[in-house]
Design a protein around this motif. Sequence first.
Motif, short mmCIF file in Angstrom:
data_model
loop_
_atom_site.label_atom_id
_atom_site.label_comp_id
_atom_site.label_asym_id
_atom_site.label_seq_id
_atom_site.Cartn_x
_atom_site.Cartn_y
_atom_site.Cartn_z
N ASN A 147 0.82 -1.22 0.00
CA ASN A 147 0.00 0.00 0.00
C ASN A 147 0.85 1.26 0.00
OD1 ASN A 147 -2.41 -1.34 -0.06
ND2 ASN A 147 -2.55 -1.49 2.17
N SER A 181 2.38 5.46 -5.72
CA SER A 181 2.74 5.02 -7.06
C SER A 181 4.25 5.00 -7.22
CB SER A 181 2.11 5.95 -8.09
OG SER A 181 2.57 5.64 -9.38
N ASP A 199 8.95 -5.49 -9.47
CA ASP A 199 9.21 -4.06 -9.57
C ASP A 199 10.40 -3.79 -10.49
OD1 ASP A 199 8.68 -1.27 -8.45
OD2 ASP A 199 10.82 -1.53 -8.04
N LYS A 249 3.53 -3.70 -15.30
CA LYS A 249 2.85 -3.04 -14.19
C LYS A 249 1.67 -3.86 -13.68
CE LYS A 249 4.13 1.74 -15.30
NZ LYS A 249 3.63 3.09 -15.63
N THR A 250 0.97 -4.52 -14.60
CA THR A 250 -0.14 -5.39 -14.18
C THR A 250 0.37 -6.53 -13.32
OG1 THR A 250 -1.39 -4.86 -16.19
CG2 THR A 250 -2.00 -6.87 -14.99
N SER A 287 1.12 -5.17 -9.91
CA SER A 287 -0.10 -4.93 -9.14
C SER A 287 -0.69 -6.24 -8.63
CB SER A 287 -1.13 -4.20 -10.01
OG SER A 287 -0.64 -2.93 -10.42
N GLU A 288 -0.65 -7.28 -9.45
CA GLU A 288 -1.19 -8.58 -9.02
C GLU A 288 -0.38 -9.14 -7.85
OE1 GLU A 288 -1.09 -10.94 -12.51
OE2 GLU A 288 -2.98 -10.17 -13.31
N ARG A 300 1.45 -7.40 -5.71
CA ARG A 300 1.18 -6.57 -4.53
C ARG A 300 -0.16 -6.93 -3.89
NH1 ARG A 300 3.29 -0.53 -6.32
NH2 ARG A 300 5.46 -0.82 -5.64
N LEU A 301 -1.17 -7.19 -4.73
CA LEU A 301 -2.45 -7.63 -4.20
C LEU A 301 -2.31 -8.97 -3.48
CD1 LEU A 301 -5.51 -7.43 -3.88
CD2 LEU A 301 -5.74 -8.45 -6.18
#
Length: 590
Positions: free
Chosen positions: A85, A88, A313, A337-338, A341-342, A344-345
Amino acid sequence: MKKLLLLATTCFLAVISITGCGHFHAFKRTSQSSFTIRENATPIKSPFHTASRQSPTHPSVTASSNEDDTLLQSPDMRLAVPIINMPSVETPRRDEQNSDTGEQRTIDRVDYVTGSEPVPPMSLSPATDGETADGENGAAAAVVSASEFRDQLQTFDFPHETFTGNATEDVQRSNPGFGGGYIDAASAYTLADVEQIALANHPSLAAADASRSKAAGLRQQVGTRPNPTLGYFGQQMADRNTDQHGFFVEQEFVRGNKLQLNQEVLGHTARAQAMERETQRHRILTDVRVRFYEALAAQQNLDATRRFIEVADRGVQVAEQRERAEEGTLIETLQAKTLLSEVRLAAEQAEIQYRGAWQDLAAIAGIDGEAPVQLVADPAPSSGPQDWQNVYASIVMQSPELSVAQAIVCEKQALLRRQRVQHVPNVTGQLGAGYDVGTDNGMINLQLSAPIPIANRNQGNISAAYADYVRATQEVKRIEQSIRSRLARTAQEYESALTTVQKYRDEIIPQAEKSLELSEVAYRAGELDFLQVLVVRRTYYDATIKLIDAKGRLASAAAKVDGLLLTGGLESPVDYTDGDGLRDASFGGQ
């Protein structure tokens, strides 16, 4: 005309000097500063940071907010744990002065995942076997090697083919998601530590001890004889000089061996309570072990996911650099980036799962405090296929749950014998001595009495006691079938997890490791796109997570078998005592 030509040439050279040299100096300045870790960096704190925290079993380990700042002033980036969290990844350019050297640095972007500064811009051409990962051929440096990535995702094996390894090396890692402070090695808990805490603090175990003491007290009480009665009597007190005065002693004599049978009944009850206490102990230990392995698996899942965030990253950095160098496309950047994000989720979900698993373990074991403590696995013998028939026979022979049921059968059998002698009449004797004023002589009275069992021969209680005995015998059979049913489900979980562990350990993980090595070679040879390399590593990460999950399920199933399939440590233990009603029924002969 000559003046115009000279002016144009001068302007052209000036533009070349400003753009080319400026870009070179900016690149050089970024290259020199981007690999420097600021010693006075502001610590990045977890969103779950608390002002103070104290270990429940190690009071000397206390982390305040000031201590956290001190520990994080000079972070060891080898142990840095990514924080979820965060803002950006892209940030504006900014100038910063190094407080130690006074050097002005320009930073394009900061890696908010690790807290370190980014790698410098570089050419994205794949490096050949003989080239280093610097300068124009440095794209491979932005993505860790296959062996390094494998080392990052290594986890500790579980007991029973699970969690073995030197886990204490990671104890100094930042406490994930809770307080952001470093945990001391003294704060780590092994399974034996948690078991000891649970057995010392568990309220249900104390309740079982109280019920056992209660049964022992009742057993003593129901065997005691009735107290004698001492009284005074006076007769003909209205007739002058004819009254009689005296004292008497009355005693009831219990027949039919009722008091001894009472103690026999309560003796079996006390044994049942002792076995219930042992049953509760196994329930607590099983729950602690299952929750411990669940929390340990969640902890390792979170660690592996956070390590992979660094890889994802770096993939975003490489994609952006390739796009700026016109060697990649916007689609590749968006895909990278996708993927980030996945992951990190997945890390956020793993953190929630870990926090919930730790809190569940703390509640079962009676550990105070909300901050989790590092869990360290104890090495244990490897597990393999089981002979479940032998396992069932062993559980039936050792099960305290079955011992409780068998003790209740003995209790009901003794109670039946006790009810069959209830109609035997007791004898009450009275002995009195006094003085007759009228005759001026002493006197002695003797009385004996007993009920006649004509209408009431205790038939109803005998019938009810026999029904209780039959019910108790069927309860033993029910528990045996319940053990078989629970063992069948646990054996299914065990075999499924064991098959999964063996398949991933012997086939899938080696294949994924081989793919990592081949993808690195192909990437250096220019035959494989960098995004495909990340996909291969995502596959290895997914396989690692599934292996951790399978080992956790295998350890939990083995813990249930070791705990004789007894669970529910927070449920209230059963109280089999029924007061001292048998003693009251022993008197009067009714």
